[in-house]
Motif scaffolding. Structure first.
Motif, PDB file in Angstrom:
ATOM      1  N   GLY A 545     -15.911  50.482 -12.365  1.00 42.97           N
ATOM      2  CA  GLY A 545     -16.758  49.313 -12.588  1.00 42.97           C
ATOM      3  C   GLY A 545     -18.221  49.661 -12.442  1.00 42.97           C
ATOM      4  N   PRO A 546     -18.746  50.435 -13.417  1.00 35.05           N
ATOM      5  CA  PRO A 546     -20.146  50.867 -13.292  1.00 35.05           C
ATOM      6  C   PRO A 546     -21.145  49.711 -13.254  1.00 35.05           C
ATOM      7  CG  PRO A 546     -19.257  51.397 -15.477  1.00 35.05           C
ATOM      8  CD  PRO A 546     -18.110  50.958 -14.640  1.00 35.05           C
ATOM      9  N   ILE A 547     -20.712  48.530 -13.658  1.00 34.00           N
ATOM     10  CA  ILE A 547     -21.592  47.368 -13.596  1.00 34.00           C
ATOM     11  C   ILE A 547     -21.918  47.030 -12.132  1.00 34.00           C
ATOM     12  CG2 ILE A 547     -19.741  45.671 -13.555  1.00 34.00           C
ATOM     13  CD1 ILE A 547     -21.424  43.990 -15.549  1.00 34.00           C
ATOM     14  N   PHE A 548     -21.107  47.548 -11.209  1.00 33.42           N
ATOM     15  CA  PHE A 548     -21.384  47.417  -9.779  1.00 33.42           C
ATOM     16  C   PHE A 548     -21.694  48.774  -9.149  1.00 33.42           C
ATOM     17  CE2 PHE A 548     -20.197  47.337  -5.296  1.00 33.42           C
ATOM     18  CZ  PHE A 548     -20.816  46.181  -4.852  1.00 33.42           C
ATOM     19  N   SER A 549     -20.980  49.804  -9.591  1.00 36.37           N
ATOM     20  CA  SER A 549     -21.049  51.095  -8.896  1.00 36.37           C
ATOM     21  C   SER A 549     -21.957  52.111  -9.566  1.00 36.37           C
ATOM     22  CB  SER A 549     -19.633  51.687  -8.779  1.00 36.37           C
ATOM     23  OG  SER A 549     -19.107  51.921 -10.075  1.00 36.37           O
ATOM     24  N   GLY A 550     -22.480  51.796 -10.739  1.00 34.47           N
ATOM     25  CA  GLY A 550     -23.393  52.726 -11.403  1.00 34.47           C
ATOM     26  C   GLY A 550     -24.809  52.531 -10.896  1.00 34.47           C
ATOM     27  N   PRO A 551     -25.633  53.570 -10.953  1.00 35.04           N
ATOM     28  CA  PRO A 551     -27.020  53.421 -10.534  1.00 35.04           C
ATOM     29  C   PRO A 551     -27.753  52.471 -11.485  1.00 35.04           C
ATOM     30  CG  PRO A 551     -26.725  55.484 -11.702  1.00 35.04           C
ATOM     31  CD  PRO A 551     -25.354  54.905 -11.525  1.00 35.04           C
ATOM     32  N   ASP A 552     -28.724  51.760 -10.951  1.00 35.18           N
ATOM     33  CA  ASP A 552     -29.470  50.768 -11.756  1.00 35.18           C
ATOM     34  C   ASP A 552     -28.473  49.947 -12.568  1.00 35.18           C
ATOM     35  OD1 ASP A 552     -31.478  49.347 -12.884  1.00 35.18           O
ATOM     36  OD2 ASP A 552     -32.155  50.917 -14.251  1.00 35.18           O
ATOM     37  N   CYS A 553     -27.506  49.369 -11.855  1.00 35.44           N
ATOM     38  CA  CYS A 553     -26.299  48.847 -12.505  1.00 35.44           C
ATOM     39  C   CYS A 553     -26.539  47.641 -13.399  1.00 35.44           C
ATOM     40  CB  CYS A 553     -25.239  48.537 -11.465  1.00 35.44           C
ATOM     41  SG  CYS A 553     -25.819  47.471 -10.145  1.00 35.44           S
ATOM     42  N   THR A 554     -27.680  46.982 -13.245  1.00 40.04           N
ATOM     43  CA  THR A 554     -27.874  45.787 -14.075  1.00 40.04           C
ATOM     44  C   THR A 554     -28.019  46.129 -15.556  1.00 40.04           C
ATOM     45  OG1 THR A 554     -30.208  45.859 -13.485  1.00 40.04           O
ATOM     46  CG2 THR A 554     -28.849  44.321 -12.268  1.00 40.04           C
ATOM     47  N   ALA A 555     -28.327  47.412 -15.870  1.00 39.07           N
ATOM     48  CA  ALA A 555     -28.375  47.831 -17.273  1.00 39.07           C
ATOM     49  C   ALA A 555     -27.033  47.576 -17.959  1.00 39.07           C
ATOM     50  CB  ALA A 555     -28.737  49.309 -17.373  1.00 39.07           C
ATOM     51  N   TRP A 556     -25.947  47.649 -17.169  1.00 41.60           N
ATOM     52  CA  TRP A 556     -24.617  47.425 -17.737  1.00 41.60           C
ATOM     53  C   TRP A 556     -24.404  45.966 -18.113  1.00 41.60           C
ATOM     54  CZ3 TRP A 556     -20.911  51.148 -18.858  1.00 41.60           C
ATOM     55  CH2 TRP A 556     -21.219  52.461 -18.430  1.00 41.60           C
ATOM     56  N   GLU A 557     -25.071  45.076 -17.393  1.00 47.20           N
ATOM     57  CA  GLU A 557     -24.900  43.654 -17.729  1.00 47.20           C
ATOM     58  C   GLU A 557     -25.430  43.391 -19.135  1.00 47.20           C
ATOM     59  OE1 GLU A 557     -25.725  40.729 -14.577  1.00 47.20           O
ATOM     60  OE2 GLU A 557     -25.872  42.426 -13.210  1.00 47.20           O
ATOM     61  N   LYS A 558     -26.554  44.041 -19.459  1.00 44.94           N
ATOM     62  CA  LYS A 558     -27.144  43.886 -20.785  1.00 44.94           C
ATOM     63  C   LYS A 558     -26.177  44.443 -21.842  1.00 44.94           C
ATOM     64  CE  LYS A 558     -31.540  44.621 -23.148  1.00 44.94           C
ATOM     65  NZ  LYS A 558     -31.391  45.645 -24.178  1.00 44.94           N
ATOM     66  N   MET A 559     -25.647  45.642 -21.559  1.00 46.39           N
ATOM     67  CA  MET A 559     -24.742  46.264 -22.539  1.00 46.39           C
ATOM     68  C   MET A 559     -23.475  45.424 -22.741  1.00 46.39           C
ATOM     69  SD  MET A 559     -22.687  49.859 -22.197  1.00 46.39           S
ATOM     70  CE  MET A 559     -21.211  50.145 -23.142  1.00 46.39           C
ATOM     71  N   LEU A 560     -22.877  45.009 -21.619  1.00 50.75           N
ATOM     72  CA  LEU A 560     -21.595  44.304 -21.743  1.00 50.75           C
ATOM     73  C   LEU A 560     -21.747  42.924 -22.379  1.00 50.75           C
ATOM     74  CD1 LEU A 560     -19.490  45.337 -18.632  1.00 50.75           C
ATOM     75  CD2 LEU A 560     -20.016  46.570 -20.720  1.00 50.75           C
ATOM     76  N   ASN A 561     -22.981  42.445 -22.390  1.00 45.92           N
ATOM     77  CA  ASN A 561     -23.273  41.212 -23.095  1.00 45.92           C
ATOM     78  C   ASN A 561     -23.105  41.385 -24.598  1.00 45.92           C
ATOM     79  OD1 ASN A 561     -24.083  38.577 -23.276  1.00 45.92           O
ATOM     80  ND2 ASN A 561     -25.811  38.862 -21.891  1.00 45.92           N
ATOM     81  N   GLU A 562     -23.329  42.590 -25.055  1.00 43.75           N
ATOM     82  CA  GLU A 562     -23.360  42.852 -26.498  1.00 43.75           C
ATOM     83  C   GLU A 562     -22.045  43.371 -27.080  1.00 43.75           C
ATOM     84  OE1 GLU A 562     -28.008  44.349 -26.469  1.00 43.75           O
ATOM     85  OE2 GLU A 562     -26.466  45.627 -27.346  1.00 43.75           O
ATOM     86  N   VAL A 563     -21.216  43.979 -26.237  1.00 38.33           N
ATOM     87  CA  VAL A 563     -20.010  44.614 -26.786  1.00 38.33           C
ATOM     88  C   VAL A 563     -18.765  43.804 -26.435  1.00 38.33           C
ATOM     89  CG1 VAL A 563     -20.991  46.923 -26.693  1.00 38.33           C
ATOM     90  CG2 VAL A 563     -19.661  46.083 -24.763  1.00 38.33           C
ATOM     91  N   PHE A 564     -17.684  44.104 -27.123  1.00 35.12           N
ATOM     92  CA  PHE A 564     -16.390  43.493 -26.830  1.00 35.12           C
ATOM     93  C   PHE A 564     -15.787  44.244 -25.640  1.00 35.12           C
ATOM     94  CE2 PHE A 564     -11.846  42.688 -27.477  1.00 35.12           C
ATOM     95  CZ  PHE A 564     -11.853  41.317 -27.728  1.00 35.12           C
TER      96      PHE A 564
END
Lengths: 897, 252
Positions: A545-564
């Protein structure tokens, strides 16, 4: 609400063999089931890793199985809007609908020639039945992004370091029970270093065996491992490499390196002198000097011999005179019986003393002669001959000249803040207490200089001859496995084989950007958001769950907003808040699954877990889910998976090899494997003894088959030279040199050596920030287990929350009192947490365990007292060599809320 | 009749809390209600601060002060030396909790440590205080000996895993979890202790391993001056001590 389904009581208790899922170690477990419910998990007594024991995490299995927040079956999102606070409004769907939806996306992408835009990101992989299957899907379907691993966010810095120095891309196996000195750099040996259970068992042995293993623990705060050791050294974050180099410096200047493994100066004289370079070869001048010295020594000896002979002659004359004097007295005394008797006694005594003296001198002479006879003939030194004769290492004098000669303890003190005297003491202990091992993990290498620091530390193991030695370290042997029932190559269609499939991975692994890494998961969201090299269309998540465990993890929120987004977790998590489909996996006590062991003691081990209970809900084991998905891909891909059937077929095929290679516990088939839960074959096959390598001789039951240099290179020291390379051939490969020169600002001739380079600390703050893992922190899911939360951070009394460890003086300067709410801020974000004043942490550092701060994980994570993930303040910075995410290199501000 | 006792080797204990968790699993403890707790404390100043820990089960005293104050005789000592609570007799008055010098007794209906309350999430429809899906087999419940999911308004405590040890063959000197024949009779915390810091056996047998360790390694008891005569002994290794009488001996 969740309810126990209790069958009538009194049924028999069934023990199912499985292996633990709470960390990568894979301890064998006995799962106790009575009346249809799992009520206990203990270590398997006949499993070589668990030996009947478990770490605290191991006992959580049933809490996960029965967790009230589990997903009950596949679901789809009905709220198109995504966000942290958006309710996905999931509705249940059938497995067919769920898998058809994913397969349609995959088939559509393939039709558009865009199969690379389907990604599958995974964390903990368990071997053939999950990672194995997704690798086949990557090839057949044709996406380099199926199988993006999380290892760069785990501990790639460790594996990469070993590859550079000794050619083994892997973690080490350790012979702890026989080691006498352990030097630990930033590995939570008694909290999180794997295998934790094995480490603790070894600790019990090490600390109470007749020669107690001495432990020096280097970390940035006092954790249980540091506190239980003989010496705790709180080092400045990111400077471990400097301390290791200073230890190497002392080992060399004091002649404490292991000569049989490392080699020695040809003339037997230690030429490593602080601050001075060592010549590569002997010169004519050296030979002359040597001859002169020899002559002088001969002259000195002749003079000394002469003086001794003169002295002896004088002594002899004196003795004879005394004897004569006595004889004269005897003559004079004749006739006087009393005097006669007295003088006779005097003479007898004198003669006895003389005889004794003569005997003693004769013995001395004989011993000296014997010693002279055994004396090795002095080596002939010729001009042009290398000064240092290397045995199993490469580049030691070069490393000394380029780096080590100036790395004194005094130099290191200025960098590390560890007093030079203590570094000196540690080095002497390390060099004189054999066998000794130096271990390191993320604390030391999760920095921008991590690989070079790791190299400095790991080099110590070569210097004291611990590589492949008893009480030293080795590498994990792979287990044998039978061939899969279906051959993948037969099903590769033209699309899959097309050169067009050779697209770069979205994480840019293996490109000019990251030429040496294994994975680069922390780059995925960033790259996607910047559309460099492209954007993904769909992403499936398994065990990460890199959206929590990845560095600067909020970048994943932006990405997951766009993809399936397709999530396979059995539990809600932050990824599922952004998911479009939920395809829940079984929890581990419901699964049939296999895995090799995590590096342990070197000999091969294969585990199998069998379901202790029928799946509680409408879930599906991930490997089978993938196969069922594959069956829906058009063309030969679908045919392949139809033929493969399910994961059980794979396991059965793998197990066929045990018929010819039965385990030590008699496992020789699929059925016996399930019954015992483990296959293993002892011992580890190779050992280095006093500078020679031997292979295990089955008949003689000893390490007695001497290995050739070629065999050592092939099996053990897999570097270009077949030696432990202090001057790394791998780093000096042409395409790496330029990359390293640019990234580290090094001259070409320096890139290959272990060295200290200051770490870059991003974040912009004034305090170092580390986010360690704790003993109770089970794999991913523990944030929502009340039993974990209740004991999570014992050292700070963290029972409902986790506290930020902060030194009392550091806190006072900021007006922070014990228990105050504080804000941790960096250039990428801020979170709030409670502070705990602690004297066991460096004043320039704060520590917050990475466990709480979840915002999508379930009902018990809502009151954790931590407002967000530690990764919301940890910038995305990586080591240029290993790609290791630098989790411990951030600098932050801390202020009272 | 055996006199069961435990020895904990503080030189081996690494503070991992596996004992706490294994006990919680075996005895269906609520989060934080640790019959077998490990107490952590720190003192001193950077860079020579100390961090220490101390595993603390019920001490199963020879002379238990909790028993003396119990108005209903719910707390009692078994013939084989174990201090237990009979939940059928306990009225939840908590006198025993006040009297116990070791702080090892727990009242059922305290405020939950972690919210939401697991007792509400896994609610019971009968006399039990909750009904976790992972609870021990029904047949194992034994309220007379304080074993099982406890009812409301009672006090509970470590039973030395009475449901396990009471089934051991009579005359067994030590319950060694590495012996497959004795493993199932050994307390859960002893079974799981990875560094092997825990030993369980018959203190009345001078040849038992526990008796030998206490003799050879100078076993000490917690707050011995109080006269409760615990049946849990600690061995401390070189320079160690139990908290009541510890001396600072830190090597730098």
């Amino acid at each position: 609400e969740a309810q126990a389904t209790t069958a009538p009581s009194g049924g028999p208790t069934v023990i199912t063999k499985s292996f633990c899922h709470q960390c990568p170690a894979r301890c064998g477990i006995d799962v106790y089931t009575t009346d249809g419910r799992v009520h206990a998990v203990f270590g398997s007594l006949d499993n070589p890793l668990s030996m009947g024991k478990l770490c605290p995490k191991g006992h959580y299995g049933q809490y996960l199985l029965y967790n009230a927040d589990r997903f009950k079956g596949p679901m789809k999102r009905t709220n198109p809007k995504k966000g942290r606070t958006e309710d996905p409004k999931f509705v249940p769907i059938s497995w067919d609908e769920a898998l058809d939806t994913v397969a349609k996306r995959m088939n559509d992408l393939r039709e558009k020639n865009e199969s690379h835009r389907f990604g599958l990101i995974y964390g903990r992989g368990w071997g053939a039945t999950d990672v194995g299957v997704l690798q086949t899907l990557s090839s057949l379907y044709g996406s380099p992004n199926i199988g993006l691993g999380h290892s760069s966010m785990c501990s790639d810095g460790s594996e990469e370091t070993k590859k550079i120095l000794d050619g083994n891309h892997g973690y080490n196996a350790y012979d702890y029970a026989n080691t006498n000195y352990m030097l630990v750099f930033g590995a939570g040996f008694l909290e999180s270093f794997r295998p934790f259970n094995g480490n603790m068992q070894a600790w019990g042995v090490m600390r109470t065996k007749p020669a107690k293993t001495k432990v020096t623990f280097v970390d940035v705060h006092l954790n249980t491992g540091a506190a239980a050791s003989d010496r705790a050294l709180l080092i400045k974050p990111g400077t471990d490499g400097a301390m290791a180099l200073a230890i190497a410096h002392v080992l060399l200047t004091e002649g404490l390196w292991d000569k049989p493994f490392v080699g020695n100066f040809a003339d037997g004289i230690n030429h490593f002198k602080s601050g001075e370079t060592v010549a590569a070869v002997f010169t004519d001048e050296d030979i002359q000097k040597r001859a002169q010295a020899k002559e002088k020594a001969a002259a000195d000896k002749a003079a000394a011999d002469k003086a001794a002979a003169e002295k002896a002659a004088a002594e002899k004359a004196k003795t004879e005179a005394a004897h004569e004097k006595l004889l004269k007295e005897q003559v004079l005394a004749k006739g006087n019986p009393v005097a006669e008797k007295a003088i006779a006694e005097k003479i007898a005594k004198f003669e006895k003393e003389q005889a004794k003296k003569a005997l003693s001198e004769e013995t001395d002479r004989k011993q000296r002669e014997a010693l002279d006879k055994e004396k090795k003939p002095e080596s002939e030194i010729k001009a042009g001959q290398p000064l240092f004769e290397e045995k199993w290492v490469l580049g030691l004098p070069q490393w000394w000249n380029a780096v080590l000669k100036d790395c004194t303890p005094e130099w290191a003190e200025k960098i590390t803040t560890i007093p030079a005297k203590i570094i000196h003491d540690v080095a002497r202990e390390f060099g004189t207490t054999h066998p000794a091992i130096a271990i390191f993990e993320r604390g030391a290498h999760a920095h921008t200089n991590g690989t070079y620091s790791g190299m400095a530390i790991h080099s110590l193991n070569a210097l004291v001859g611990s590589m492949f030695a008893e009480g030293g370290m080795a590498y994990q042997m792979k287990s044998p496995a039978g061939k899969w029932p279906v051959n993948l190559d037969d099903f590769m269609d033209d699309y899959a084989k097309s050169p067009e499939r050779k697209k770069p991975r979205i994480d840019m692994k293996g490109t000019d950007k990251w030429p040496m890494v294994s994975n680069m998961l922390q780059e995925v969201a960033k790259n996607h958001n910047e559309a460099k090299p492209y954007k993904l269309d769909s992403v499936m998540f398994y065990m990460t769950g890199p959206i929590f465990s990845g560095p600067d993890c909020t970048a994943w929120e932006k990405m997951l907003n766009e993809v399936f987004v397709i999530n396979t977790s059995p539990f809600p998590d932050e990824t599922s808040v952004y998911s479009d489909l939920i395809l829940p996996d079984h929890t581990y006590l419901e699964r049939l699954q296999v895995a090799d062991t995590y590096p342990f003691q070197g000999y091969p081990i294969s585990m199998i877990r069998t379901p202790a209970v029928k799946p509680l809900y409408d879930t599906r084991v991930f490997g089978d889910m993938l196969i069922d998905l594959g069956k829906r891909i058009k063309g030969s891909t679908g045919e392949y998976y139809k033929k493969l059937g399910n994961t059980e077929n794979i396991i059965k095929a793998m197990a066929t090899v045990f018929a010819e290679k039965p385990g030590d516990n008699g496992v020789n088939s699929y059925e016996t494997w399930k019954e015992k839960g483990v296959w293993f074959q002892k011992p580890y096959l190779w050992r280095q003894i006093r500078g020679e390598f031997y292979e295990w001789d089955k008949a003689a039951k000893s390490y007695s088959k001497r290995m050739t240099q070629e065999a050592v290179k092939e099996k053990l020291l897999k570097t270009p030279s077949g030696k432990f390379e202090f001057k790394s051939g791998y780093l000096e490969e042409e395409h790496h040199v330029h990359y390293l020169m640019e990234k580290f600002g090094l001259p070409a001739e320096m890139v290959g050596f272990p060295q200290y380079l200051p770490a870059n600390h991003a974040g912009g703050g004034d305090l170092h920030f580390v986010s360690p893992k704790l003993a109770m922190q089970a794999e991913g899911r523990s944030g929502n287990l009340p039993h974990v939360t209740a004991s999570i951070q014992p050292t700070q009394g963290g029972k409902k929350t986790v506290y930020l460890e902060i030194h009392p003086e550091t806190a006072a300067k900021r007006g922070i009192k014990d228990g105050d709410r504080v804000r941790i801020k960096s250039s990428v974000g801020a979170i709030e947490v409670y502070a705990r004043l602690y004297n066991g942490i460096r004043p320039d550092t704060v520590a917050l365990p990475m466990i709480h701060g979840h915002w999508g994980m379930g009902r018990w994570t809502k009151n954790s007292g931590v407002s967000g993930s530690t990764n919301e303040v940890t910038p995305n910075v990586s080591d240029a060599i290993s790609g290791q995410c630098c989790y411990h290199s951030a600098k932050v501000f801390v202020e009272k809320v | 009749m055996a006199k069961w006792g435990m020895v904990i080797d503080l030189e081996k204990c690494v503070g991992c809390q596996a004992c706490t968790v294994a006990c919680g699993m075996e005895n269906n403890r609520l989060p934080g209600e640790n019959w077998q707790d490990v107490i952590f404390f720190s003192e001193g100043t950077y860079p020579s601060a100390q961090l220490k820990w101390f595993p603390r089960p019920c001490q199963h005293c020879e002379n238990p002060s909790c028993m003396a104050v119990c108005p209903t005789h719910a707390t009692y000592k078994t013939e084989d030396g174990v201090v237990l609570v009979d939940w059928d007799k306990c009225i939840g008055c908590k006198y025993c909790m006040v009297a116990c010098p070791y702080g090892v007794r727990f009242y059922t209906d305290e405020k939950p440590l972690v919210a939401p309350d697991m007792r509400k999430v896994y609610a019971s429809k009968d006399d039990h205080s909750w009904n976790p899906p992972w609870k021990m087999p029904d047949a194992r419940e034994d309220w007379k000996h304080g074993v099982g999911i406890q009812p409301h308004d009672v006090v509970s405590k470590c039973t030395f895993c009475y449901h396990r040890i009471s089934k051991a063959p009579p005359g067994t000197p030590d319950l060694d979890p590495q012996d497959p024949k004795l493993r199932e009779f050994t307390p859960a915390c002893v079974v799981t202790c990875a560094p092997g810091a825990r030993f369980f056996g018959d203190l009345s047998n001078p040849e038992s391993n526990v008796s030998r360790i206490i003799g050879d390694k100078r076993g000490v008891r917690l707050l011995d001056q109080l006269g409760n005569k615990p049946q849990v002994y600690y061995v401390t290794g070189d320079g160690g001590a139990v908290p009541s009488s510890r001396a600072i001996n830190k090597k730098v």
